[in-house]
Motif scaffolding. Structure first.
Motif, short mmCIF file in Angstrom:
data_model
loop_
_atom_site.label_atom_id
_atom_site.label_comp_id
_atom_site.label_asym_id
_atom_site.label_seq_id
_atom_site.Cartn_x
_atom_site.Cartn_y
_atom_site.Cartn_z
N ARG A 150 3.22 -6.53 -7.61
CA ARG A 150 4.16 -7.15 -8.55
C ARG A 150 5.57 -6.64 -8.32
N ALA A 151 5.71 -5.33 -8.07
CA ALA A 151 7.03 -4.74 -7.84
C ALA A 151 7.65 -5.26 -6.54
N ALA A 167 2.39 1.73 -3.43
CA ALA A 167 1.37 2.20 -4.37
C ALA A 167 1.12 3.69 -4.19
N ALA A 217 -0.02 -3.35 -9.29
CA ALA A 217 1.32 -3.07 -9.83
C ALA A 217 2.35 -3.00 -8.69
N ALA A 218 1.97 -2.42 -7.58
CA ALA A 218 2.88 -2.33 -6.43
C ALA A 218 3.18 -3.72 -5.88
N GLU A 261 0.82 -1.20 0.00
CA GLU A 261 0.00 0.00 0.00
C GLU A 261 0.86 1.26 0.00
N GLU A 307 3.15 5.98 -2.73
CA GLU A 307 4.37 6.76 -3.01
C GLU A 307 4.64 6.86 -4.51
N ALA A 308 4.44 5.75 -5.22
CA ALA A 308 4.74 5.73 -6.65
C ALA A 308 3.57 6.16 -7.52
N GLY A 309 2.39 6.29 -6.92
CA GLY A 309 1.22 6.68 -7.70
C GLY A 309 0.78 5.60 -8.66
N ILE A 310 0.89 4.34 -8.23
CA ILE A 310 0.51 3.21 -9.07
C ILE A 310 -0.57 2.40 -8.34
N SER A 311 -1.16 1.44 -9.05
CA SER A 311 -2.19 0.61 -8.42
C SER A 311 -1.55 -0.36 -7.44
N LYS A 312 -2.38 -0.89 -6.54
CA LYS A 312 -1.88 -1.87 -5.58
C LYS A 312 -1.43 -3.15 -6.29
#
Length: 86
Positions: A23-24, A11, A20-21, A8, A13-18
């Motif tokens: 997966r990262a 997601a 995608a976060a 969370e 901090e990077a401004g991406i979906s959970k």
């Protein structure tokens, strides 16, 4: 912080979906595990260094019975944090 909270935070901090976060974070964890299994060091600037070392065989005691037991040697992960966090 647990893994769900880390996902969370990434997601947000990077401004991406959970998704995608997740997966990262999973990719970083998997790469860290693979590198650790190979015995290499992993260094994160501003965080610290993970390394693998061999713990030698030793003797210990069974706390319930007091009997002497042999503890086998094994590989362990060590973490040394970065001293300067600023």
């Amino acid at each position: 912080m647990n893994k769900a909270q880390l996902i969370e935070a990434v997601a947000l901090e990077a401004g991406i979906s959970k998704v995608a976060a997740k997966r990262a974070v999973d990719a970083v964890v998997n790469a860290t595990i693979q590198t650790r299994m190979e015995g290499d060091k992993i260094s994160f600037a501003g965080l610290g260094t993970f390394s693998v070392s061999q713990r030698p065989e030793r003797t210990g005691r069974n706390p319930r019975t007091g009997a002497v037991v042999k503890i086998a040697s094994k590989r362990v992960v060590k973490f040394r944090p970065t001293l300067d966090l600023e």
